[in-house]
Write a protein that holds these residues in place. Structure first.
Motif, short mmCIF file in Angstrom:
data_model
loop_
_atom_site.label_atom_id
_atom_site.label_comp_id
_atom_site.label_asym_id
_atom_site.label_seq_id
_atom_site.Cartn_x
_atom_site.Cartn_y
_atom_site.Cartn_z
N THR A 121 -0.27 -51.24 -2.92
CA THR A 121 -1.00 -50.06 -3.25
C THR A 121 -1.16 -49.09 -2.00
O THR A 121 -1.85 -48.01 -1.94
CB THR A 121 -2.41 -50.18 -3.89
N ARG A 122 -0.73 -49.40 -0.92
CA ARG A 122 -0.97 -48.83 0.66
C ARG A 122 0.47 -48.60 1.20
O ARG A 122 0.23 -47.56 2.19
CB ARG A 122 -2.04 -49.96 1.10
N TYR A 124 2.82 -47.25 1.02
CA TYR A 124 3.63 -45.71 0.91
C TYR A 124 2.71 -44.78 1.63
O TYR A 124 3.31 -43.56 1.95
CB TYR A 124 3.92 -45.30 -0.47
N ARG A 125 1.33 -45.21 1.96
CA ARG A 125 0.82 -44.22 2.72
C ARG A 125 1.31 -43.92 4.13
O ARG A 125 1.12 -42.98 4.96
CB ARG A 125 -0.74 -44.31 2.76
N GLY A 161 1.17 -37.75 -2.91
CA GLY A 161 0.10 -38.75 -3.38
C GLY A 161 0.09 -38.98 -4.64
O GLY A 161 0.05 -40.15 -4.90
N GLN A 162 0.59 -37.99 -5.53
CA GLN A 162 0.55 -38.61 -6.84
C GLN A 162 1.84 -39.21 -7.58
O GLN A 162 1.70 -40.46 -8.11
CB GLN A 162 0.36 -37.50 -7.62
N ALA A 165 2.55 -42.83 -5.19
CA ALA A 165 1.42 -43.83 -5.52
C ALA A 165 2.10 -44.56 -6.51
O ALA A 165 1.42 -45.80 -6.73
CB ALA A 165 -0.01 -43.23 -5.75
N SER A 167 4.96 -46.86 -7.58
CA SER A 167 6.13 -46.95 -7.22
C SER A 167 7.29 -47.06 -8.46
O SER A 167 8.48 -46.92 -8.20
CB SER A 167 6.08 -48.49 -6.63
N ASP A 168 6.80 -47.53 -9.84
CA ASP A 168 7.73 -47.58 -10.64
C ASP A 168 8.28 -45.96 -10.90
O ASP A 168 9.61 -46.03 -11.26
CB ASP A 168 6.93 -47.81 -12.04
N PHE A 171 10.53 -44.89 -7.22
CA PHE A 171 11.57 -45.58 -7.05
C PHE A 171 12.46 -45.66 -8.36
O PHE A 171 13.11 -46.70 -8.43
CB PHE A 171 11.46 -46.95 -6.54
N ARG A 203 -0.20 -35.22 -11.84
CA ARG A 203 -1.08 -36.34 -12.23
C ARG A 203 -0.92 -36.48 -13.60
O ARG A 203 -1.10 -37.70 -13.84
CB ARG A 203 -2.73 -35.82 -11.69
N THR A 206 2.18 -38.52 -14.26
CA THR A 206 2.12 -40.08 -13.86
C THR A 206 1.31 -40.76 -14.79
O THR A 206 1.62 -41.67 -15.41
CB THR A 206 2.03 -40.25 -12.28
#
Lengths: 241, 258
Positions: A121-122, A124-125, A161-162, A165, A167-168, A171, A203, A206
């Motif tokens: 969860t981090r 990608y930042r 960000g949206q 966050a 990854s499904d 990617f 938002r 997703t």
């Protein structure tokens, strides 16, 4: 700042990572003043021969292209694609270039932006590894993922960000769907209104749609056009703009 | 008998009928032995493998799945081979191109992840969720409790180091997990962590009679729910006593004052 051609890059050791982490806790001006002493002091890192030009970039896509070219042409670096010391040194070395001509909102921000954190969860930042991983995955046509590669390298923005966050989505074809909906094909930048949380927003795409239908529909096996066809009406305004 | 069809109409594939494991640092082996998986001519099986930086979809011929078998999958495209997870889906494709999921497995985790170490294998996994709008939340993903924390409260991301945050929330986490166990009666055969949670709760004072009584009532009325809540609070209190929660908090505050 003009381009800074490097003949080597670094890989922080644990001492270097600790120093970088401490530096990032200081006010922004002090970080920017102290960063070059960190990336030039060989006590803090291992040297790896590699050619790379550090220069201000327009967006995350351009940054990812530069990183990809250097990393994939170097056997040692290819093996270090997930190395925290490497990505953190690169982020430190790129910091002045990323801040050059940056938006006013640019800030140092959380440590995960600079020191790669491999939690799901981090990661990608990270300002460099994040776009690199996405670019690498979407080859040979990374522009399909412009929704998450088009933002500023230092202020990625709400759209990134949206989408990134999840990854499904980031990617998969989900990134392309988001690009068609929220990126202006003429400018390559986010469409007006794509940063909110209202109907049709990223938002909603997703959390309220793709992550929901994922339970019953294998949307990742469908084309972007097929996914767009089954989106609810609330997304229509972004389809036509 | 536990239902094998969930609320979305998908038929779950039992977890003991398939697995993924690392052969070495460059290859994963996918093994299957399905007892009752019916594949029609129009259906398609997809194995999705995911890790940080990659998602791969592997189409497997229906004929191949009708017999026990295995498939070796190279990992050369993967940025990171740590913590690969998988999911098998059986798909029916409609004439309009929509791919409906007919059957699916639970999340598959590498059985011998030599690269992964202890990460992700703790009894209670903790994740930072940037979209969370509360400091923490206990969720039940893949049939096991997972603690999500956020930046919403400055101490929440410091779950492993901040004594105040730890001591404030862990008894409540324990209470919620006990409530989940007693009301949902999750399937131990689907996730080994569930057995460990039951053992822990029993160690903290839940008798086997209480467990059978509470989980045996299919329709729980308000009175039963109240009984369960009381029992959960007792378990949480035992947890707090056993781990000296108040003492730890008191010591921490005293040290801070000095």
């Amino acid at each position: 700042m003009s381009g800074l051609p490097l003949k080597y890059i670094g890989r922080f050791n644990s001492f270097g990572l600790a120093k970088f982490s401490s530096l990032l806790r200081l006010p922004m001006q002090e970080v920017l003043e102290g960063i070059s002493s960190l990336t030039s002091n060989s006590e803090y890192f291992e040297l790896i021969p590699c050619e790379m030009e550090i220069r201000p970039v327009e967006n995350r896509l351009e940054l990812a292209e530069i990183l990809h070219k250097s990393i994939t042409s170097n056997i040692k670096l290819k093996k270090l694609q997930s190395d925290q010391g490497l990505w953190s040194w690169l982020a430190a070395a790129w910091m002045p270039a990323l801040f050059e001509n940056s938006p006013r909102s640019a800030k140092i921000g959380e440590q995960a932006r600079w020191i790669l954190d491999l939690q799901k969860t981090r990661y990608y930042r990270h300002l460099l590894a994040g776009p690199y991983f996405i670019y690498n995955h979407h080859l040979p046509n990374p522009k399909k993922a412009l929704s998450i590669l088009g933002g500023s390298a230092i202020v990625p923005g709400e759209l990134v960000g949206q989408i990134a966050a999840s990854s499904d989505i980031a990617f998969s074809v989900g990134a392309e769907v988001a690009t068609i909906l929220y990126v202006d094909p003429k400018t390559g930048k986010a469409k007006k209104g794509s940063g909110g949380a209202g109907p049709g927003s990223p938002r909603r795409l997703t959390a309220a749609y793709l992550n929901q239908i994922d339970l019953t529909v294998d949307y990742r096996g469908m084309s972007a056009e097929q996914v767009l066809r089954i989106l609810p009406k609330e997304f229509d305004k972004f389809k036509t703009e | 008998m536990r239902a094998s069809i969930n609320q979305t109409g998908r038929r779950m594939i039992p977890s003991n009928e398939l697995s993924i494991e690392l052969i070495d640092e460059s290859n994963v082996r996918f093994k299957w032995d399905f007892n009752n998986l019916k594949l029609n001519q129009g259906s398609e099986a997809i194995l999705e493998l995911t890790s940080i930086g990659n998602t791969e979809r592997i189409s497997i011929k229906s004929d191949d799945l009708s017999m026990p078998g295995e498939l070796t999958i190279p990992l050369d495209k993967y940025v990171i081979t740590k913590g690969i997870i998988g999911r098998l889906k059986v798909i029916r494709i409609d004439s309009d191109g929509i791919r409906y999921i007919l059957n699916e497995s639970k999340t598959l985790r590498l059985e011998n992840d030599k690269l992964e170490g202890e990460h992700g294998k703790s009894l209670l996994d903790v994740y930072n969720d940037p979209q969370l709008r509360v400091p923490w939340q206990l969720v039940f993903d893949d049939g096991e409790p997972v603690l999500k924390v956020s930046d919403y409260h400055e101490n929440a991301p410091k779950i492993y180091t901040n004594t105040v945050f730890q001591t404030s929330i862990l008894p409540e986490v324990m209470r919620q997990i006990t409530f989940w166990l007693l009301t949902e009666d999750p399937d131990e055969s689907q996730n080994y962590k569930v057995s460990l949670w039951w053992s822990l709760v029993e160690e903290l004072g839940l008798s086997s009679e209480d467990r059978i009584y509470f989980t045996g009532i299919i329709t729980k009325n308000l009175e039963v729910i109240n009984e369960i809540m009381t029992k959960c609070q007792e378990i949480a209190d035992s947890f707090a006593v056993k781990h000296n929660i108040l003492q730890k908090l008191s010591n921490y505050i005293t040290e801070e004052e000095q």
